[in-house]
Write a protein that holds these residues in place. Structure first.
Motif, PDB file in Angstrom:
ATOM      1  N   LEU A  68       0.839  -1.200   0.000  1.00 13.26           N
ATOM      2  CA  LEU A  68       0.000   0.000   0.000  1.00 13.26           C
ATOM      3  C   LEU A  68       0.871   1.247   0.000  1.00 13.26           C
ATOM      4  N   ALA A  69       0.443   2.243  -0.737  1.00  8.43           N
ATOM      5  CA  ALA A  69       1.211   3.485  -0.831  1.00  8.43           C
ATOM      6  C   ALA A  69       1.132   4.301   0.443  1.00  8.43           C
ATOM      7  N   ASP A  70       0.043   4.164   1.200  1.00  8.46           N
ATOM      8  CA  ASP A  70      -0.155   5.012   2.375  1.00  8.46           C
ATOM      9  C   ASP A  70      -0.984   4.257   3.405  1.00  8.46           C
ATOM     10  N   ALA A  71      -0.791   4.612   4.680  1.00  4.32           N
ATOM     11  CA  ALA A  71      -1.556   3.968   5.754  1.00  4.32           C
ATOM     12  C   ALA A  71      -3.050   4.211   5.605  1.00  4.32           C
ATOM     13  N   ALA A  72      -3.429   5.322   4.987  1.00  2.00           N
ATOM     14  CA  ALA A  72      -4.848   5.625   4.805  1.00  2.00           C
ATOM     15  C   ALA A  72      -5.538   4.611   3.900  1.00  2.00           C
ATOM     16  N   ASP A  73      -4.759   3.831   3.157  1.00  2.00           N
ATOM     17  CA  ASP A  73      -5.334   2.821   2.266  1.00  2.00           C
ATOM     18  C   ASP A  73      -5.694   1.523   2.987  1.00  2.00           C
ATOM     19  N   VAL A  74      -5.325   1.411   4.268  1.00  2.00           N
ATOM     20  CA  VAL A  74      -5.543   0.151   4.995  1.00  2.00           C
ATOM     21  C   VAL A  74      -7.014  -0.226   5.097  1.00  2.00           C
ATOM     22  N   PRO A  75      -7.938   0.667   5.511  1.00  2.00           N
ATOM     23  CA  PRO A  75      -9.344   0.241   5.619  1.00  2.00           C
ATOM     24  C   PRO A  75      -9.904  -0.323   4.317  1.00  2.00           C
ATOM     25  N   GLY A  76      -9.599   0.323   3.191  1.00  2.00           N
ATOM     26  CA  GLY A  76     -10.068  -0.190   1.913  1.00  2.00           C
ATOM     27  C   GLY A  76      -9.478  -1.545   1.590  1.00  2.00           C
ATOM     28  N   ALA A  77      -8.196  -1.731   1.906  1.00  2.00           N
ATOM     29  CA  ALA A  77      -7.542  -3.016   1.635  1.00  2.00           C
ATOM     30  C   ALA A  77      -8.123  -4.120   2.512  1.00  2.00           C
ATOM     31  N   VAL A  78      -8.460  -3.797   3.767  1.00  2.00           N
ATOM     32  CA  VAL A  78      -9.104  -4.778   4.646  1.00  2.00           C
ATOM     33  C   VAL A  78     -10.460  -5.177   4.079  1.00  2.00           C
ATOM     34  N   ALA A  79     -11.253  -4.185   3.673  1.00  2.00           N
ATOM     35  CA  ALA A  79     -12.580  -4.472   3.120  1.00  2.00           C
ATOM     36  C   ALA A  79     -12.479  -5.322   1.851  1.00  2.00           C
ATOM     37  N   ASP A  80     -11.520  -4.995   0.982  1.00  2.00           N
ATOM     38  CA  ASP A  80     -11.358  -5.743  -0.267  1.00  2.00           C
ATOM     39  C   ASP A  80     -10.971  -7.188  -0.003  1.00  2.00           C
ATOM     40  N   PRO A  89     -17.778  -8.553   6.921  1.00  2.00           N
ATOM     41  CA  PRO A  89     -16.968  -7.350   7.133  1.00  2.00           C
ATOM     42  C   PRO A  89     -16.845  -6.991   8.613  1.00  2.00           C
ATOM     43  N   ARG A  90     -16.492  -7.968   9.423  1.00  2.00           N
ATOM     44  CA  ARG A  90     -16.349  -7.746  10.867  1.00  2.00           C
ATOM     45  C   ARG A  90     -15.049  -8.376  11.346  1.00  2.00           C
ATOM     46  N   PHE A  91     -14.426  -7.726  12.330  1.00  2.00           N
ATOM     47  CA  PHE A  91     -13.156  -8.248  12.837  1.00  2.00           C
ATOM     48  C   PHE A  91     -12.872  -7.671  14.210  1.00  2.00           C
ATOM     49  N   VAL A  92     -11.920  -8.310  14.889  1.00  2.00           N
ATOM     50  CA  VAL A  92     -11.387  -7.789  16.142  1.00  2.00           C
ATOM     51  C   VAL A  92     -10.017  -7.190  15.838  1.00  2.00           C
ATOM     52  N   MET A  93      -9.719  -6.034  16.431  1.00  2.00           N
ATOM     53  CA  MET A  93      -8.506  -5.295  16.068  1.00  2.00           C
ATOM     54  C   MET A  93      -7.651  -5.010  17.300  1.00  2.00           C
ATOM     55  N   ALA A  94      -6.357  -5.001  17.109  1.00  2.00           N
ATOM     56  CA  ALA A  94      -5.444  -4.628  18.194  1.00  2.00           C
ATOM     57  C   ALA A  94      -5.702  -3.171  18.606  1.00  2.00           C
ATOM     58  N   PRO A  95      -5.783  -2.896  19.899  1.00  2.00           N
ATOM     59  CA  PRO A  95      -6.002  -1.514  20.347  1.00  2.00           C
ATOM     60  C   PRO A  95      -4.714  -0.697  20.305  1.00  2.00           C
ATOM     61  N   MET A 109     -19.139   0.225   6.267  1.00  2.00           N
ATOM     62  CA  MET A 109     -19.690  -1.125   6.337  1.00  2.00           C
ATOM     63  C   MET A 109     -18.840  -2.063   7.188  1.00  2.00           C
ATOM     64  N   LEU A 110     -17.608  -1.642   7.499  1.00  2.00           N
ATOM     65  CA  LEU A 110     -16.747  -2.470   8.347  1.00  2.00           C
ATOM     66  C   LEU A 110     -17.160  -2.313   9.803  1.00  2.00           C
ATOM     67  N   GLY A 111     -17.223  -3.426  10.497  1.00  2.00           N
ATOM     68  CA  GLY A 111     -17.501  -3.409  11.922  1.00  2.00           C
ATOM     69  C   GLY A 111     -16.368  -4.066  12.693  1.00  2.00           C
ATOM     70  N   PHE A 112     -15.901  -3.425  13.770  1.00  2.00           N
ATOM     71  CA  PHE A 112     -14.793  -4.008  14.527  1.00  2.00           C
ATOM     72  C   PHE A 112     -14.837  -3.560  15.975  1.00  2.00           C
ATOM     73  N   GLU A 113     -14.130  -4.308  16.807  1.00  2.00           N
ATOM     74  CA  GLU A 113     -13.913  -3.960  18.212  1.00  2.00           C
ATOM     75  C   GLU A 113     -12.426  -4.028  18.483  1.00  2.00           C
ATOM     76  N   ALA A 114     -11.905  -3.036  19.203  1.00  2.00           N
ATOM     77  CA  ALA A 114     -10.489  -3.005  19.570  1.00  2.00           C
ATOM     78  C   ALA A 114     -10.329  -3.670  20.931  1.00  2.00           C
TER      79      ALA A 114
END
Length: 232
Positions: A68-80, A89-95, A109-114
């Protein structure tokens, strides 16, 4: 129990006295200087080649990588990736502060809990502390912002890793850990646990048949942020 107490108990069990001064000085010197043994030549390459080597080794071990060119691209890459794997489109994420600061709102549309993972979680998004190019291994020091359970319980693990944190050899990763931990804030304490992850979990113990997800995730996907200009 302190290190001195542990070593003293071992010496008493072996019926040995305190170390002679010359041996003690030799051991102290080795601990202080971290002498190098043979380092594989494959890791002694340019930065672009190290990153390419890391990617090849992850893929060789049944993982996948998206650069990825930039950190801002991470949410889109996760969704893809979740959509491509036919996963919800749900996951648990490191806080971790770096992950929490990402523009997740761009993908509503992504749902997550840290939090830490539990047995009901199917996908985790983890923060990669560093990685080693020579084997494609990602390192995860235990930390409240980087729960170890995220590397073990979900069937699918997504790791967000910066290219600037990819080093050539294991020795350089240990150097990095020592340098970051030996400061006033931590008092020089090393993490209680340092997990090495090389591809998805797998085993061929039964009839030499490879089985992914034997004792951890069956999928490992790395989102590599290209933040190192020298590595491009």
């Amino acid at each position: 129990m302190s290190k001195d107490a542990i070593l003293g108990a071992i010496r008493r069990g072996l019926r040995r006295g305190p170390l002679p001064a010359d041996q003690a000085a030799m051991l102290a010197g080795r601990l202080a200087t971290h002498p190098r043994h043979l380092i594989p030549a494959r890791s002694r390459v340019s930065r672009p080649e190290q990153i390419a080597l890391f990617v090849r080794n992850v893929e060789k071990e049944f993982g996948s990588v998206v650069r990825l060119a930039d950190a801002a691209d991470v949410p889109g890459a996760v969704a893809d990736w979740l959509a491509a794997q036919n996963l919800p489109p749900r996951f648990v994420m490191a806080p971790h502060p770096e992950l929490e600061a990402l523009p997740w709102a761009d993908r509503p549309m992504l749902g997550f809990e840290a939090r830490r993972a539990d047995g009901s979680d199917t996908v985790s998004v983890q923060h990669g502390w560093a990685a080693v190019a020579e084997t494609g291994t990602i390192l995860f020091p235990s930390d409240p912002t980087r729960p170890t359970t995220l590397n073990l319980l979900p069937e699918s693990e997504i790791v967000v890793l910066r290219a600037s944190r990819v080093v050539g050899a294991y020795e350089e990763a240990w150097d990095l850990l020592r340098a970051e931990r030996q400061d006033a804030e931590t008092g020089g304490f090393m993490p209680r646990n340092l997990m090495f992850v090389t591809g998805p979990s797998r085993s061929a113990d039964i009839e030499q048949t490879l089985e992914l997800g034997a004792h951890g995730p069956r999928r490992l996907h790395v989102l590599l942020i290209e933040d190192d200009a020298a590595a491009r």
